[in-house]
Scaffold this motif. Sequence first.
Motif, PDB file in Angstrom:
ATOM      1  N   ALA A  26      -8.570  18.860 -61.666  1.00 57.36           N
ATOM      2  CA  ALA A  26      -9.154  18.363 -60.414  1.00 57.36           C
ATOM      3  C   ALA A  26     -10.159  17.249 -60.654  1.00 57.36           C
ATOM      4  CB  ALA A  26      -9.818  19.511 -59.658  1.00 57.36           C
ATOM      5  N   SER A  27     -10.977  17.397 -61.691  1.00 57.89           N
ATOM      6  CA  SER A  27     -12.027  16.405 -61.932  1.00 57.89           C
ATOM      7  C   SER A  27     -11.470  15.014 -62.235  1.00 57.89           C
ATOM      8  CB  SER A  27     -12.936  16.889 -63.068  1.00 57.89           C
ATOM      9  OG  SER A  27     -13.926  15.932 -63.359  1.00 57.89           O
ATOM     10  N   PRO A  28     -10.563  14.854 -63.215  1.00 61.71           N
ATOM     11  CA  PRO A  28     -10.036  13.502 -63.464  1.00 61.71           C
ATOM     12  C   PRO A  28      -9.205  12.947 -62.317  1.00 61.71           C
ATOM     13  CG  PRO A  28      -8.907  15.131 -64.823  1.00 61.71           C
ATOM     14  CD  PRO A  28     -10.074  15.823 -64.214  1.00 61.71           C
ATOM     15  N   VAL A  29      -8.459  13.822 -61.626  1.00 55.32           N
ATOM     16  CA  VAL A  29      -7.655  13.344 -60.501  1.00 55.32           C
ATOM     17  C   VAL A  29      -8.559  12.862 -59.369  1.00 55.32           C
ATOM     18  CG1 VAL A  29      -6.032  14.029 -58.699  1.00 55.32           C
ATOM     19  CG2 VAL A  29      -5.630  14.725 -61.066  1.00 55.32           C
ATOM     20  N   LEU A  30      -9.630  13.604 -59.087  1.00 54.16           N
ATOM     21  CA  LEU A  30     -10.565  13.193 -58.041  1.00 54.16           C
ATOM     22  C   LEU A  30     -11.221  11.869 -58.391  1.00 54.16           C
ATOM     23  CD1 LEU A  30     -12.078  13.766 -55.420  1.00 54.16           C
ATOM     24  CD2 LEU A  30     -13.737  15.100 -56.745  1.00 54.16           C
ATOM     25  N   PHE A  36      -8.956   4.512 -56.808  1.00 54.60           N
ATOM     26  CA  PHE A  36      -7.959   3.938 -55.915  1.00 54.60           C
ATOM     27  C   PHE A  36      -8.607   3.469 -54.617  1.00 54.60           C
ATOM     28  CE2 PHE A  36      -4.506   6.465 -58.136  1.00 54.60           C
ATOM     29  CZ  PHE A  36      -3.857   5.349 -58.619  1.00 54.60           C
ATOM     30  N   VAL A  37      -9.508   4.286 -54.089  1.00 51.77           N
ATOM     31  CA  VAL A  37     -10.155   3.957 -52.817  1.00 51.77           C
ATOM     32  C   VAL A  37     -11.062   2.742 -52.981  1.00 51.77           C
ATOM     33  CG1 VAL A  37     -11.781   4.751 -51.064  1.00 51.77           C
ATOM     34  CG2 VAL A  37     -10.023   6.304 -51.929  1.00 51.77           C
ATOM     35  N   VAL A  38     -11.904   2.769 -54.028  1.00 45.76           N
ATOM     36  CA  VAL A  38     -12.883   1.704 -54.214  1.00 45.76           C
ATOM     37  C   VAL A  38     -12.228   0.400 -54.652  1.00 45.76           C
ATOM     38  CG1 VAL A  38     -14.893   0.957 -55.548  1.00 45.76           C
ATOM     39  CG2 VAL A  38     -14.742   3.308 -54.713  1.00 45.76           C
ATOM     40  N   PHE A  39     -11.425   0.479 -55.721  1.00 45.40           N
ATOM     41  CA  PHE A  39     -10.824  -0.734 -56.250  1.00 45.40           C
ATOM     42  C   PHE A  39      -9.588  -1.149 -55.457  1.00 45.40           C
ATOM     43  CE2 PHE A  39     -13.373   0.648 -59.792  1.00 45.40           C
ATOM     44  CZ  PHE A  39     -13.836  -0.527 -60.334  1.00 45.40           C
ATOM     45  N   GLY A  40      -8.743  -0.172 -55.144  1.00 43.57           N
ATOM     46  CA  GLY A  40      -7.503  -0.501 -54.451  1.00 43.57           C
ATOM     47  C   GLY A  40      -7.726  -0.966 -53.031  1.00 43.57           C
ATOM     48  N   GLY A  45      -8.555  -5.529 -50.825  1.00 50.82           N
ATOM     49  CA  GLY A  45      -8.584  -6.285 -49.571  1.00 50.82           C
ATOM     50  C   GLY A  45      -8.915  -7.748 -49.793  1.00 50.82           C
ATOM     51  N   ARG A  46      -9.568  -8.058 -50.911  1.00 50.94           N
ATOM     52  CA  ARG A  46      -9.938  -9.440 -51.221  1.00 50.94           C
ATOM     53  C   ARG A  46      -8.977 -10.070 -52.230  1.00 50.94           C
ATOM     54  NH1 ARG A  46     -15.124 -10.743 -49.597  1.00 50.94           N
ATOM     55  NH2 ARG A  46     -16.320  -9.013 -48.722  1.00 50.94           N
ATOM     56  N   ILE A  47      -8.450  -9.231 -53.132  1.00 52.16           N
ATOM     57  CA  ILE A  47      -7.469  -9.721 -54.112  1.00 52.16           C
ATOM     58  C   ILE A  47      -6.118  -9.113 -53.728  1.00 52.16           C
ATOM     59  CG2 ILE A  47      -6.847  -9.847 -56.552  1.00 52.16           C
ATOM     60  CD1 ILE A  47      -9.741  -9.303 -57.259  1.00 52.16           C
ATOM     61  N   GLN A  48      -5.305  -9.859 -53.050  1.00 54.21           N
ATOM     62  CA  GLN A  48      -4.048  -9.327 -52.525  1.00 54.21           C
ATOM     63  C   GLN A  48      -3.049  -9.030 -53.636  1.00 54.21           C
ATOM     64  OE1 GLN A  48      -3.545  -8.476 -49.357  1.00 54.21           O
ATOM     65  NE2 GLN A  48      -5.637  -9.122 -48.856  1.00 54.21           N
ATOM     66  N   THR A  49      -2.850  -9.982 -54.521  1.00 51.53           N
ATOM     67  CA  THR A  49      -1.858  -9.801 -55.589  1.00 51.53           C
ATOM     68  C   THR A  49      -2.373 -10.416 -56.883  1.00 51.53           C
ATOM     69  OG1 THR A  49      -0.703 -11.889 -55.067  1.00 51.53           O
ATOM     70  CG2 THR A  49       0.057  -9.880 -53.947  1.00 51.53           C
ATOM     71  N   PHE A 126       1.440   7.383 -55.925  1.00 54.44           N
ATOM     72  CA  PHE A 126       2.481   7.106 -54.937  1.00 54.44           C
ATOM     73  C   PHE A 126       1.978   7.300 -53.508  1.00 54.44           C
ATOM     74  CE2 PHE A 126       5.202   7.991 -58.685  1.00 54.44           C
ATOM     75  CZ  PHE A 126       5.934   6.811 -58.682  1.00 54.44           C
ATOM     76  N   TRP A 127       0.885   8.064 -53.349  1.00 51.54           N
ATOM     77  CA  TRP A 127       0.301   8.236 -52.021  1.00 51.54           C
ATOM     78  C   TRP A 127      -0.436   6.978 -51.575  1.00 51.54           C
ATOM     79  CZ3 TRP A 127       1.078  12.453 -48.954  1.00 51.54           C
ATOM     80  CH2 TRP A 127       1.623  13.584 -49.565  1.00 51.54           C
ATOM     81  N   PHE A 128      -0.825   6.152 -52.558  1.00 48.51           N
ATOM     82  CA  PHE A 128      -1.628   4.970 -52.251  1.00 48.51           C
ATOM     83  C   PHE A 128      -0.853   3.676 -52.417  1.00 48.51           C
ATOM     84  CE2 PHE A 128      -4.525   8.308 -53.569  1.00 48.51           C
ATOM     85  CZ  PHE A 128      -5.556   8.229 -52.630  1.00 48.51           C
TER      86      PHE A 128
END
Length: 253
Positions: A26-30, A36-40, A45-49, A126-128
């Motif tokens: 749980a710890s590493p997955v969290l 994913f949330v912060v960087f992705g 949102g600023r670096i598209q590709t 795959f969820w993100f």
Amino acid sequence: MNWSAVRAIYVHEMMRFFRTIWQSIASPVLSTVLYFVVFGAAIGGRIQTIEGVAYGAFIVPGLMMLTLLQQSVSNASFGIYFPKFSGTIYEYLVAPAGWIEVTAGFVGAAASKAMLIAVIILLTSFWFNGVHIAHPFWMLAFLILTAVSFSLLGFIIGLWAKNFEQLQIVPMMVITPLTFLGGAFYSASMLPPFWEAVAKLNPVLYLVSGFRWSFFGLADVPVGTSLIAVTIMLVVCLAAIRWIFATGWRLRE
């Protein structure tokens, strides 16, 4: 080769892992989900590709490699350090098992744990993001070679460490910074020429680059160079462990 000894050590280490599976997984997955949330989401949102790959998907191999390196080193170092700490290391030294069997048992278990968590992170991604693996065989090859190599490194750290503080120095002060500076969240080609040359002095860059190539066909350095780098590390770590068991350094103190 005493396969019974290898199996006994491996099963013992894996049972210890599954007794604390919630904490272990749980710890590493969290932490990865937060990446994913912060960087992705935020930075994505600023670096598209990057080189035609969506940024959220581009960082997946880097995040997997970051977790793989941390978990491989930590699992292997803690696995062998506790027998030293409790004094049961002498049972391994007098048992009908050589350094190969002891190393294979501990390192095999540490690498298995790290790869299991890395695969869970891949499934979580795959969820993100819609991640596509261009070269599944080479992805698996890099995953196994890297997990085994850094588990061997962690095994050496566990033999070297005299206390819990020393056990944490290399993972926290060396492995994690090198991974962040090794192209986990960016491509080295994005850097100015001077800093790109400096980045290529970082050995972790070669692991991340090869692993990312297996996903998207993109690499900062030639794939063959990445394979050579991880193979050299594996051989050097094996030679160091053989020397430690032959001389008894830090084993009989």
